[in-house]
Structure formats: C-alpha cells, structure tokens
Motif scaffolding. Structure first.
Motif, mmCIF file in Angstrom:
data_model
loop_
_atom_site.group_PDB
_atom_site.id
_atom_site.type_symbol
_atom_site.label_atom_id
_atom_site.label_comp_id
_atom_site.label_asym_id
_atom_site.label_seq_id
_atom_site.Cartn_x
_atom_site.Cartn_y
_atom_site.Cartn_z
ATOM 1 N N ILE A 90 1.713 -6.986 3.008
ATOM 2 C CA ILE A 90 2.488 -6.598 4.195
ATOM 3 C C ILE A 90 3.075 -7.831 4.881
ATOM 4 O O ILE A 90 4.247 -7.831 5.269
ATOM 5 N N ILE A 91 2.271 -8.890 5.027
ATOM 6 C CA ILE A 91 2.776 -10.116 5.643
ATOM 7 C C ILE A 91 3.968 -10.644 4.857
ATOM 8 O O ILE A 91 5.001 -10.994 5.424
ATOM 9 N N TRP A 94 7.751 -10.965 6.212
ATOM 10 C CA TRP A 94 8.261 -12.329 6.268
ATOM 11 C C TRP A 94 9.588 -12.432 5.526
ATOM 12 O O TRP A 94 10.561 -12.980 6.038
ATOM 13 N N VAL A 95 9.636 -11.867 4.322
ATOM 14 C CA VAL A 95 10.874 -11.880 3.531
ATOM 15 C C VAL A 95 11.956 -11.067 4.235
ATOM 16 O O VAL A 95 13.103 -11.511 4.356
ATOM 17 N N PHE A 153 12.198 -16.880 3.420
ATOM 18 C CA PHE A 153 10.810 -17.303 3.502
ATOM 19 C C PHE A 153 9.894 -16.182 3.028
ATOM 20 O O PHE A 153 10.268 -15.027 3.036
ATOM 21 N N GLY A 154 8.680 -16.558 2.655
ATOM 22 C CA GLY A 154 7.672 -15.598 2.232
ATOM 23 C C GLY A 154 6.883 -16.165 1.063
ATOM 24 O O GLY A 154 7.317 -17.106 0.399
ATOM 25 N N PHE A 155 5.712 -15.578 0.812
ATOM 26 C CA PHE A 155 4.889 -16.033 -0.298
ATOM 27 C C PHE A 155 5.631 -15.850 -1.622
ATOM 28 O O PHE A 155 5.598 -16.722 -2.486
#
Length: 70
Positions: A25-26, A30-31, A38-40
């Motif tokens: 979810i994060i 974030w994306v 950004f994002g994992f």
C-alpha cells in the motif's frame, strides 16, 4: 507440537503478511502521488537497470554532485 508454538508460528506468519500488505500500500500510494517518480518499485527498476550502488544512489537522489551524472 505445543499449542504455544503453533500460536506463535501463526502470529509470525500473520505479521509477515500484514507487513507485506502495508509495504504494498505504501508503495502504491508513493508511486501514485509522485506521478511515478518515487516508490519502492521505482527504485527496484532503477537498481535492476544500473546494478551499481553509487550510480543508483545518485539516480534516486540519495547523493548529489556526480561528475558523470545522467
């Protein structure tokens, strides 16, 4: 196998699943709210393309002032 062991094992598995869902979810938010910047998962794609720690750090903005920046 004792009841306590089964209960503890179940709790650990459940906690791992909850952590995966939270990270998913994060990353998704974030994306979405960074318009894909950004994002994992974004960092993972950059890392897979670069496979060089220093260049990766510059690309994702952890380091600045690189002589051979892209």
């Amino acid at each position: 196998m004792s009841g306590l062991y089964k209960s503890t094992t179940f709790q650990i598995k459940l906690l791992n699943q909850v952590e995966e869902i939270i990270l998913y979810i994060i990353n998704k938010l974030w994306v979405q709210y960074s318009e894909g910047k950004f994002g994992f998962s974004v960092q993972q794609r950059i890392w897979q393309a670069k496979k060089d720690c220093k260049r990766f750090a510059y690309k994702v903005g952890w380091l600045t002032n690189v002589a051979n920046s892209e």
